[in-house]
Scaffold this motif. Structure first.
Motif, PDB file in Angstrom:
ATOM      1  N   SER A 110      63.146  -6.941  65.140  1.00 52.03           N
ATOM      2  CA  SER A 110      63.212  -7.533  66.384  1.00 52.03           C
ATOM      3  C   SER A 110      62.945  -6.501  67.400  1.00 52.03           C
ATOM      4  CB  SER A 110      64.757  -7.995  66.508  1.00 52.03           C
ATOM      5  OG  SER A 110      65.609  -7.203  66.392  1.00 52.03           O
ATOM      6  N   TYR A 111      63.093  -6.720  68.778  1.00 46.56           N
ATOM      7  CA  TYR A 111      62.869  -5.759  69.636  1.00 46.56           C
ATOM      8  C   TYR A 111      64.041  -4.818  69.793  1.00 46.56           C
ATOM      9  CZ  TYR A 111      58.206  -8.253  69.700  1.00 46.56           C
ATOM     10  OH  TYR A 111      57.363  -8.861  69.403  1.00 46.56           O
ATOM     11  N   TYR A 112      63.905  -3.425  70.313  1.00 46.40           N
ATOM     12  CA  TYR A 112      65.031  -2.657  70.786  1.00 46.40           C
ATOM     13  C   TYR A 112      64.672  -2.085  72.036  1.00 46.40           C
ATOM     14  CZ  TYR A 112      66.167  -3.621  66.111  1.00 46.40           C
ATOM     15  OH  TYR A 112      66.594  -4.362  64.792  1.00 46.40           O
ATOM     16  N   GLN A 113      65.674  -1.584  72.787  1.00 45.91           N
ATOM     17  CA  GLN A 113      65.451  -0.849  73.811  1.00 45.91           C
ATOM     18  C   GLN A 113      65.334   0.556  73.420  1.00 45.91           C
ATOM     19  OE1 GLN A 113      65.649  -1.582  77.153  1.00 45.91           O
ATOM     20  NE2 GLN A 113      65.802  -3.784  76.535  1.00 45.91           N
ATOM     21  N   MET A 114      64.244   1.152  74.058  1.00 48.97           N
ATOM     22  CA  MET A 114      63.911   2.718  73.755  1.00 48.97           C
ATOM     23  C   MET A 114      65.196   3.522  74.022  1.00 48.97           C
ATOM     24  SD  MET A 114      62.000   5.040  72.693  1.00 48.97           S
ATOM     25  CE  MET A 114      60.757   3.954  72.148  1.00 48.97           C
TER      26      MET A 114
ATOM     27  N   LEU B 272      68.530   5.331  61.458  1.00 48.63           N
ATOM     28  CA  LEU B 272      68.340   4.160  62.321  1.00 48.63           C
ATOM     29  C   LEU B 272      69.054   2.881  61.919  1.00 48.63           C
ATOM     30  CD1 LEU B 272      64.654   4.942  63.700  1.00 48.63           C
ATOM     31  CD2 LEU B 272      66.524   4.986  65.017  1.00 48.63           C
ATOM     32  N   LEU B 273      68.907   2.740  60.697  1.00 48.61           N
ATOM     33  CA  LEU B 273      69.640   1.578  60.021  1.00 48.61           C
ATOM     34  C   LEU B 273      71.143   1.614  60.397  1.00 48.61           C
ATOM     35  CD1 LEU B 273      67.890   1.028  56.563  1.00 48.61           C
ATOM     36  CD2 LEU B 273      67.857  -0.570  58.454  1.00 48.61           C
ATOM     37  N   LYS B 274      71.779   2.868  60.263  1.00 50.81           N
ATOM     38  CA  LYS B 274      73.362   3.104  60.584  1.00 50.81           C
ATOM     39  C   LYS B 274      73.449   2.639  62.134  1.00 50.81           C
ATOM     40  CE  LYS B 274      74.199   6.565  57.194  1.00 50.81           C
ATOM     41  NZ  LYS B 274      73.654   7.914  56.826  1.00 50.81           N
ATOM     42  N   ALA B 275      72.397   2.504  62.716  1.00 48.52           N
ATOM     43  CA  ALA B 275      72.541   2.389  64.279  1.00 48.52           C
ATOM     44  C   ALA B 275      72.304   1.014  64.428  1.00 48.52           C
ATOM     45  CB  ALA B 275      71.639   3.063  64.965  1.00 48.52           C
ATOM     46  N   GLY B 276      72.047   0.162  63.382  1.00 47.31           N
ATOM     47  CA  GLY B 276      71.579  -1.353  63.470  1.00 47.31           C
ATOM     48  C   GLY B 276      70.262  -1.509  64.124  1.00 47.31           C
ATOM     49  N   ILE B 277      69.372  -0.385  63.908  1.00 50.04           N
ATOM     50  CA  ILE B 277      67.883  -0.497  64.081  1.00 50.04           C
ATOM     51  C   ILE B 277      67.073  -0.565  63.026  1.00 50.04           C
ATOM     52  CG2 ILE B 277      65.878   0.704  65.378  1.00 50.04           C
ATOM     53  CD1 ILE B 277      68.303   2.039  67.088  1.00 50.04           C
ATOM     54  N   LYS B 278      66.804  -1.899  62.831  1.00 54.15           N
ATOM     55  CA  LYS B 278      65.889  -2.255  61.343  1.00 54.15           C
ATOM     56  C   LYS B 278      64.418  -2.433  61.655  1.00 54.15           C
ATOM     57  CE  LYS B 278      69.827  -4.913  59.957  1.00 54.15           C
ATOM     58  NZ  LYS B 278      70.569  -5.141  61.021  1.00 54.15           N
ATOM     59  N   PRO B 279      63.628  -1.870  60.801  1.00 59.82           N
ATOM     60  CA  PRO B 279      62.190  -2.011  60.997  1.00 59.82           C
ATOM     61  C   PRO B 279      61.809  -3.546  60.818  1.00 59.82           C
ATOM     62  CG  PRO B 279      62.866  -0.869  58.989  1.00 59.82           C
ATOM     63  CD  PRO B 279      64.071  -1.024  59.650  1.00 59.82           C
TER      64      PRO B 279
ATOM     65  N   THR C  61      61.467   1.285  79.685  1.00 59.62           N
ATOM     66  CA  THR C  61      62.046  -0.060  80.051  1.00 59.62           C
ATOM     67  C   THR C  61      61.262  -1.256  79.129  1.00 59.62           C
ATOM     68  OG1 THR C  61      59.857   0.068  81.651  1.00 59.62           O
ATOM     69  CG2 THR C  61      62.079   0.850  82.352  1.00 59.62           C
ATOM     70  N   LEU C  62      60.356  -0.722  78.660  1.00 59.01           N
ATOM     71  CA  LEU C  62      59.476  -2.135  77.577  1.00 59.01           C
ATOM     72  C   LEU C  62      60.458  -2.215  76.406  1.00 59.01           C
ATOM     73  CD1 LEU C  62      55.756  -1.256  77.880  1.00 59.01           C
ATOM     74  CD2 LEU C  62      56.861  -2.912  78.836  1.00 59.01           C
ATOM     75  N   PRO C  63      60.302  -3.672  76.207  1.00 60.06           N
ATOM     76  CA  PRO C  63      60.827  -3.869  74.704  1.00 60.06           C
ATOM     77  C   PRO C  63      60.194  -3.206  73.763  1.00 60.06           C
ATOM     78  CG  PRO C  63      60.442  -5.924  75.591  1.00 60.06           C
ATOM     79  CD  PRO C  63      59.763  -4.748  76.701  1.00 60.06           C
ATOM     80  N   THR C  64      60.864  -2.681  72.674  1.00 59.89           N
ATOM     81  CA  THR C  64      60.236  -1.751  71.517  1.00 59.89           C
ATOM     82  C   THR C  64      60.269  -2.277  70.155  1.00 59.89           C
ATOM     83  OG1 THR C  64      60.804   0.398  73.064  1.00 59.89           O
ATOM     84  CG2 THR C  64      60.291   0.861  70.783  1.00 59.89           C
ATOM     85  N   TYR C  65      59.025  -2.300  69.638  1.00 54.78           N
ATOM     86  CA  TYR C  65      59.070  -2.790  68.199  1.00 54.78           C
ATOM     87  C   TYR C  65      59.089  -1.583  67.199  1.00 54.78           C
ATOM     88  CZ  TYR C  65      57.144  -5.227  64.060  1.00 54.78           C
ATOM     89  OH  TYR C  65      57.142  -5.814  62.815  1.00 54.78           O
TER      90      TYR C  65
END
Length: 139
Positions: free
Chosen positions: A52-56, A42-49, A129-133
């Motif tokens: 912030s919020y991400y799209q599912m 997920l980090l490689k995809a720029g998704i950091k725990p 559709t909801l922002p995801t934490y």
């Protein structure tokens, strides 16, 4: 917790020689957990725990692109007054040969590897559709 996991999943998995004892079952689970290495994917995809919020859909696409299979993602719905859902569990499915496979097959007995789990039973299918934490800490 360990007894619950063994009683619920391990006794089914024990039909396979590679998983036919508690020691083998939990040892293999840890090995698979390290092999899957979800956080770095997920980090490689720029998704950091915890940041912030991400799209599912972005989270699903990153996982599917990286692993080549569809995992099962469950969320905690937004709390009162909140807009975002929280990832509660990401589950990878394996064949009886312990190869990753899509989690969407029905009717086949599942060997699943829950990567981490929030201490709750309120998990449900995540909304696209909801922002995801993506929490940094598992309670």
């Amino acid at each position: 917790y360990r007894k619950h996991e063994w009683d619920k999943h391990g006794t089914c998995a024990a039909t396979l020689q590679v998983l036919n004892s508690q020691k083998k079952y939990f040892g293999k689970a840890l090995e698979l957990y390290q092999h899957v290495d979800l956080n770095s994917c997920l980090l490689k995809a720029g998704i950091k725990p915890g940041s912030s919020y991400y799209q599912m859909t972005a989270i699903k696409e990153a996982l599917t692109r990286f692993y080549g299979v569809t995992p099962k993602i469950q969320c905690l719905p937004p709390e009162e007054g909140e807009k975002a859902q929280t990832i509660g569990q990401i589950e990878f499915c394996f064949t009886k040969e312990l190869q990753l496979r899509n989690c969407t097959l029905k009717g086949e007995s599942d060997l699943t590897q829950a990567d981490w789990k929030l201490g709750t039973e309120e998990l449900s299918v995540c909304s696209d559709t909801l922002p995801t934490y993506y929490p940094s800490q598992v309670q």
